[in-house]
Design a protein around this motif. Sequence first.
Motif, PDB file in Angstrom:
ATOM      1  N   ARG A 232       0.954  -0.943   0.181  1.00 45.01           N
ATOM      2  CA  ARG A 232       0.079  -0.024   0.252  1.00 45.01           C
ATOM      3  C   ARG A 232       0.546   1.698  -0.264  1.00 45.01           C
ATOM      4  O   ARG A 232       1.826   1.211   0.804  1.00 45.01           O
ATOM      5  CB  ARG A 232      -0.997   0.285   1.482  1.00 45.01           C
ATOM      6  CG  ARG A 232      -1.243  -0.993   1.028  1.00 45.01           C
ATOM      7  CD  ARG A 232      -2.825  -0.751   2.916  1.00 45.01           C
ATOM      8  NE  ARG A 232      -3.928  -2.132   2.735  1.00 45.01           N
ATOM      9  CZ  ARG A 232      -4.952  -1.979   2.248  1.00 45.01           C
ATOM     10  NH1 ARG A 232      -5.760  -0.943   1.377  1.00 45.01           N
ATOM     11  NH2 ARG A 232      -5.836  -2.839   1.898  1.00 45.01           N
ATOM     12  N   TYR A 233       0.544   2.556  -0.754  1.00 41.21           N
ATOM     13  CA  TYR A 233       1.535   3.880  -0.685  1.00 41.21           C
ATOM     14  C   TYR A 233       0.488   4.403  -0.229  1.00 41.21           C
ATOM     15  O   TYR A 233      -1.232   4.196  -1.102  1.00 41.21           O
ATOM     16  CB  TYR A 233       2.190   4.103  -2.175  1.00 41.21           C
ATOM     17  CG  TYR A 233       2.652   2.596  -2.585  1.00 41.21           C
ATOM     18  CD1 TYR A 233       4.368   2.293  -1.883  1.00 41.21           C
ATOM     19  CD2 TYR A 233       2.278   0.980  -3.163  1.00 41.21           C
ATOM     20  CE1 TYR A 233       4.630   1.108  -2.825  1.00 41.21           C
ATOM     21  CE2 TYR A 233       2.369   0.069  -3.829  1.00 41.21           C
ATOM     22  CZ  TYR A 233       4.338   0.135  -3.592  1.00 41.21           C
ATOM     23  OH  TYR A 233       4.851  -0.781  -3.374  1.00 41.21           O
ATOM     24  N   GLU A 234       0.476   5.544   0.655  1.00 41.91           N
ATOM     25  CA  GLU A 234      -0.110   6.843   0.259  1.00 41.91           C
ATOM     26  C   GLU A 234       0.574   7.661  -1.023  1.00 41.91           C
ATOM     27  O   GLU A 234       1.240   7.671  -1.441  1.00 41.91           O
ATOM     28  CB  GLU A 234       0.917   7.790   1.451  1.00 41.91           C
ATOM     29  CG  GLU A 234       0.595   7.179   2.771  1.00 41.91           C
ATOM     30  CD  GLU A 234       1.298   8.042   3.248  1.00 41.91           C
ATOM     31  OE1 GLU A 234       1.202   9.976   3.675  1.00 41.91           O
ATOM     32  OE2 GLU A 234       1.456   7.585   5.161  1.00 41.91           O
ATOM     33  N   LEU A 235      -0.748   7.859  -1.681  1.00 35.80           N
ATOM     34  CA  LEU A 235      -1.351   8.510  -2.659  1.00 35.80           C
ATOM     35  C   LEU A 235      -1.359  10.396  -2.792  1.00 35.80           C
ATOM     36  O   LEU A 235      -1.783  10.879  -1.685  1.00 35.80           O
ATOM     37  CB  LEU A 235      -2.422   8.593  -3.696  1.00 35.80           C
ATOM     38  CG  LEU A 235      -2.533   6.265  -4.499  1.00 35.80           C
ATOM     39  CD1 LEU A 235      -4.153   6.562  -4.356  1.00 35.80           C
ATOM     40  CD2 LEU A 235      -1.853   6.061  -4.790  1.00 35.80           C
TER      41      LEU A 235
ATOM     42  N   PRO B 150       1.415   6.653  -7.003  1.00 32.94           N
ATOM     43  CA  PRO B 150       2.060   6.730  -5.961  1.00 32.94           C
ATOM     44  C   PRO B 150       3.776   7.849  -6.644  1.00 32.94           C
ATOM     45  O   PRO B 150       3.873   6.919  -7.804  1.00 32.94           O
ATOM     46  CB  PRO B 150       2.409   5.826  -4.753  1.00 32.94           C
ATOM     47  CG  PRO B 150       2.140   4.389  -5.603  1.00 32.94           C
ATOM     48  CD  PRO B 150       1.485   5.127  -7.220  1.00 32.94           C
TER      49      PRO B 150
ATOM     50  N   GLU C 193       8.001   7.311  -2.700  1.00 35.60           N
ATOM     51  CA  GLU C 193       7.188   6.686  -1.995  1.00 35.60           C
ATOM     52  C   GLU C 193       7.151   5.284  -2.150  1.00 35.60           C
ATOM     53  O   GLU C 193       6.950   4.875  -1.579  1.00 35.60           O
ATOM     54  CB  GLU C 193       4.881   7.410  -2.139  1.00 35.60           C
ATOM     55  CG  GLU C 193       4.746   6.316  -1.225  1.00 35.60           C
ATOM     56  CD  GLU C 193       4.263   5.962   0.229  1.00 35.60           C
ATOM     57  OE1 GLU C 193       3.228   5.810   1.156  1.00 35.60           O
ATOM     58  OE2 GLU C 193       5.309   6.848   0.574  1.00 35.60           O
TER      59      GLU C 193
ATOM     60  N   VAL D 143       8.802   2.079   0.939  1.00 32.38           N
ATOM     61  CA  VAL D 143       7.862   1.820   0.566  1.00 32.38           C
ATOM     62  C   VAL D 143       8.188   0.042   0.791  1.00 32.38           C
ATOM     63  O   VAL D 143       8.253  -0.641   1.404  1.00 32.38           O
ATOM     64  CB  VAL D 143       6.354   1.817   0.965  1.00 32.38           C
ATOM     65  CG1 VAL D 143       5.663   0.578   1.251  1.00 32.38           C
ATOM     66  CG2 VAL D 143       5.415   2.620   1.105  1.00 32.38           C
TER      67      VAL D 143
ATOM     68  N   THR E  11      -7.851   2.928  -6.766  1.00 29.92           N
ATOM     69  CA  THR E  11      -7.582   3.598  -5.370  1.00 29.92           C
ATOM     70  C   THR E  11      -8.227   2.317  -4.811  1.00 29.92           C
ATOM     71  O   THR E  11      -8.548   1.950  -3.200  1.00 29.92           O
ATOM     72  CB  THR E  11      -8.038   4.807  -4.599  1.00 29.92           C
ATOM     73  OG1 THR E  11      -9.913   4.516  -5.310  1.00 29.92           O
ATOM     74  CG2 THR E  11      -7.784   5.843  -5.075  1.00 29.92           C
TER      75      THR E  11
END
Length: 358
Positions: A95-98, A105, A109, A113, A319
């Motif tokens: 999972r990555y912060e968008l 991402p 990022e 990760v 997402t």
Amino acid sequence: MKSLRLYAGPAARRHIERHGLPPQAVRVVAGAAGGPKGLILNHLDRHIFGQWLASSRQTVHLVGASIGAWRMATGMLDEAPARFATLAHDYIHQRYELPPGKTYPSAQEVSRVFAQELHGFFDGHVESLVAHPRYRLHIVVSRGRHVLGREGPLRTPIGYLGAALSNAVARPGLGLWLERVLFSTPGEPLPVDLSDLRHRRVVLDAANFEAALLASCSIPFVLKAVHDIAGAPPGAYWDGGITDYHLHWNYPSMGGGIVLYPHFQRAIVPGWLDKPLRRRHRATSALDNVLVLAPDPSWVATLPDGKLPDRSDFRRYGTDTEARARAWQRCVDESERLAEEWAQWLGRGTPADVLEPL
């Protein structure tokens, strides 16, 4: 066989016809770059490293680029089947912060990760891995030269444009921009002639293991380059698949033994920039002693979305990470059929009549 197909070079076929395929005949195991496509080999990897190859005692060279390097390193760990299950889980559930308004991402990022995942996965195992008594790990990384010697917003795209154009003229031209770097654990050197492309060899140890593996997985523009790896020349290091997408090397030069190649397709494409160059997808005499284990294309069509998992799924599912994870997990679950058919073939005495030309 309904799910698995076996493709053999001429020398590999002759060996299997005369001697079968005992695990002690394997001298090299190869792992291609290809990102999520490698998930389809998860159950094959569990059987090969957890049961079949574990019953032999010879030195085996494990060669990999990108996810292939992660897979090969996992095969060296104790309780390999469980570790391969963890690899699949971790890869599927990344999972990555968008950034606001984005569905993909940033490279920073993804690198952050992924570095955390690799550290958590191999933490506490690196010292024993690099000192393994019979497996020799070789991680393939692409080191930038000249304008690609450092990463930058202008120099990186300019450098890769030059690399693509030079490679299109002749594959050795790629060496003007990038060189193959082989990070190898101590012990017997890889007995394969690598003179087809500019290259160098570096000792892989506990100090540079994580950096080398991260670099081997660092796709340009998707992840950041890894700079100045300990024990290696200074510079920017990227995905090993750029120089060696599927490790199309001169394997007969090793003088004997079989190269076992669990792969996600029949073709062994030399470099990432060769993907659009169909003339370079054909088998050559360099693959004469190679046995490829690959999923049947008609079986692949039954998987979610009618294909293998790949990086386009990040955009396809956006997402909705749970939907992507479900699709990828189903592919891993279905891949158990590949391992079952491989085990059945071994149990029948490895009949050569199922082998197809590579």
